[in-house]
Design a protein around this motif. Structure first.
Motif, PDB file in Angstrom:
ATOM      1  N   SER A 188      -1.606   6.014   9.661  1.00 33.78           N
ATOM      2  CA  SER A 188      -3.203   5.175   8.859  1.00 33.78           C
ATOM      3  C   SER A 188      -2.657   4.455   7.810  1.00 33.78           C
ATOM      4  O   SER A 188      -3.875   3.124   7.236  1.00 33.78           O
ATOM      5  CB  SER A 188      -4.494   5.788   8.907  1.00 33.78           C
ATOM      6  N   ILE A 189      -1.773   4.337   7.170  1.00 37.19           N
ATOM      7  CA  ILE A 189      -1.152   3.625   5.907  1.00 37.19           C
ATOM      8  C   ILE A 189      -0.274   2.359   6.678  1.00 37.19           C
ATOM      9  O   ILE A 189       0.262   2.227   6.700  1.00 37.19           O
ATOM     10  CB  ILE A 189      -0.078   3.966   5.083  1.00 37.19           C
ATOM     11  N   ILE A 190      -1.519   1.559   5.900  1.00 40.97           N
ATOM     12  CA  ILE A 190      -1.062  -0.578   6.415  1.00 40.97           C
ATOM     13  C   ILE A 190      -0.422  -0.437   5.614  1.00 40.97           C
ATOM     14  O   ILE A 190       0.863  -1.290   6.005  1.00 40.97           O
ATOM     15  CB  ILE A 190      -1.787  -1.240   7.119  1.00 40.97           C
ATOM     16  N   ASP A 191      -0.055  -0.493   3.667  1.00 43.32           N
ATOM     17  CA  ASP A 191       0.038  -1.519   2.662  1.00 43.32           C
ATOM     18  C   ASP A 191      -0.539  -0.396   1.816  1.00 43.32           C
ATOM     19  O   ASP A 191      -1.119  -0.382   1.936  1.00 43.32           O
ATOM     20  CB  ASP A 191      -0.211  -2.997   2.683  1.00 43.32           C
ATOM     21  N   VAL A 192       1.188  -1.024   1.350  1.00 44.72           N
ATOM     22  CA  VAL A 192       1.248  -0.326  -0.322  1.00 44.72           C
ATOM     23  C   VAL A 192       1.323  -1.191  -1.268  1.00 44.72           C
ATOM     24  O   VAL A 192       2.500  -1.824  -1.131  1.00 44.72           O
ATOM     25  CB  VAL A 192       1.537   0.984  -0.761  1.00 44.72           C
ATOM     26  N   VAL A 193       0.640  -1.654  -2.157  1.00 45.92           N
ATOM     27  CA  VAL A 193       1.366  -2.692  -3.060  1.00 45.92           C
ATOM     28  C   VAL A 193       0.725  -2.240  -4.879  1.00 45.92           C
ATOM     29  O   VAL A 193      -0.835  -1.922  -4.696  1.00 45.92           O
ATOM     30  CB  VAL A 193      -0.224  -4.473  -2.957  1.00 45.92           C
ATOM     31  N   GLU A 194       1.588  -2.813  -5.607  1.00 47.40           N
ATOM     32  CA  GLU A 194       1.228  -2.737  -7.086  1.00 47.40           C
ATOM     33  C   GLU A 194       1.309  -3.930  -7.763  1.00 47.40           C
ATOM     34  O   GLU A 194       2.247  -5.073  -7.737  1.00 47.40           O
ATOM     35  CB  GLU A 194       2.366  -1.786  -7.694  1.00 47.40           C
ATOM     36  N   PHE A 195       0.279  -4.280  -8.378  1.00 53.94           N
ATOM     37  CA  PHE A 195      -0.204  -5.161  -9.177  1.00 53.94           C
ATOM     38  C   PHE A 195      -0.421  -5.258 -10.334  1.00 53.94           C
ATOM     39  O   PHE A 195      -1.131  -4.305 -10.288  1.00 53.94           O
ATOM     40  CB  PHE A 195      -0.006  -6.750  -8.209  1.00 53.94           C
ATOM     41  N   ARG A 196       0.318  -5.694 -11.076  1.00 58.11           N
ATOM     42  CA  ARG A 196      -0.019  -6.006 -12.733  1.00 58.11           C
ATOM     43  C   ARG A 196      -0.059  -4.082 -12.833  1.00 58.11           C
ATOM     44  O   ARG A 196      -1.057  -4.158 -13.940  1.00 58.11           O
ATOM     45  CB  ARG A 196      -1.478  -6.552 -13.296  1.00 58.11           C
ATOM     46  N   GLY A 197       0.634  -2.935 -12.674  1.00 62.99           N
ATOM     47  CA  GLY A 197       0.141  -2.067 -12.884  1.00 62.99           C
ATOM     48  C   GLY A 197      -1.445  -1.113 -12.135  1.00 62.99           C
ATOM     49  O   GLY A 197      -1.486   0.332 -11.399  1.00 62.99           O
ATOM     50  N   GLU A 198      -1.716  -2.269 -10.997  1.00 64.13           N
ATOM     51  CA  GLU A 198      -2.828  -1.615 -10.159  1.00 64.13           C
ATOM     52  C   GLU A 198      -3.040  -1.274  -9.154  1.00 64.13           C
ATOM     53  O   GLU A 198      -1.331  -2.041  -8.934  1.00 64.13           O
ATOM     54  CB  GLU A 198      -3.617  -2.219 -10.475  1.00 64.13           C
ATOM     55  N   VAL A 199      -2.359   0.131  -8.036  1.00 60.70           N
ATOM     56  CA  VAL A 199      -1.998   0.703  -7.038  1.00 60.70           C
ATOM     57  C   VAL A 199      -3.448  -0.066  -5.886  1.00 60.70           C
ATOM     58  O   VAL A 199      -4.174   0.507  -6.450  1.00 60.70           O
ATOM     59  CB  VAL A 199      -1.843   1.475  -7.085  1.00 60.70           C
TER      60      VAL A 199
END
Length: 162
Positions: free
Chosen positions: A18-29
């Motif tokens: 069920s996990i489609i994508d994981v992104v970290e940007f500027r310390g936010e997940v």
């Protein structure tokens, strides 16, 4: 690094399909998940990973930019772990509904009413789904990108100075 985040690791272990994508940007997940698993994932985050607070819930309209028009966004906080997590899930225009998160956090009640009122996304089994900002007779949903700028059936704004 999102991959080193404990919550992300646990989500991938339990909900890999069920996990489609994981992104970290500027310390936010941000974790994008399948809509069908949203409540199971939110329950797991609350009860197993101590994300005990839903700090915000909103939607984004991607009119003509993505296949799935809307994206639901859940902002979560774990006070015990001093951790924040954003969960997103797509909602299509053809099936513009999603299960209510009020069964996980009672605070979702008014936030979902706001999303319903302004975007037109309905929440299955919501305890009180009705408009919260616009009047009951209001036509349409003002935060949709195809909503008329002047509102429904109104003359264009010409200023009120005479």
């Amino acid at each position: 690094m999102a991959e080193n985040n404990r919550a992300v690791q646990k989500l991938k272990e339990k909900f890999a399909a069920s996990i489609i994508d994981v992104v970290e940007f500027r310390g936010e997940v941000t974790v994008t998940v399948a809509k069908a698993a949203i409540i199971d994932i939110l329950l797991f985050l609350k009860h197993s990973l101590q994300f005990n607070q839903l700090t915000d819930l909103t939607a984004v309209d991607y009119l003509d930019k993505k296949e799935d028009r809307f994206m639901m966004v859940y902002q979560l906080l774990s006070i015990a772990n001093k951790d924040r997590l954003r969960i997103k899930t797509a909602v299509t225009e053809a099936d513009c509904s999603i299960p209510t998160a009020t069964q996980v956090w009672k605070t979702a009640n008014w936030l979902e009413r706001e999303v319903f009122d302004l975007f037109g996304i309905t929440f299955d089994k919501h305890p009180d789904q009705r408009r919260i900002l616009m009047s009951d007779d209001w036509v349409g949903h003002p935060l949709r990108k195809d909503y008329p700028l002047q509102g429904p059936d109104r003359e264009p704004y010409k200023g009120r100075l005479s």
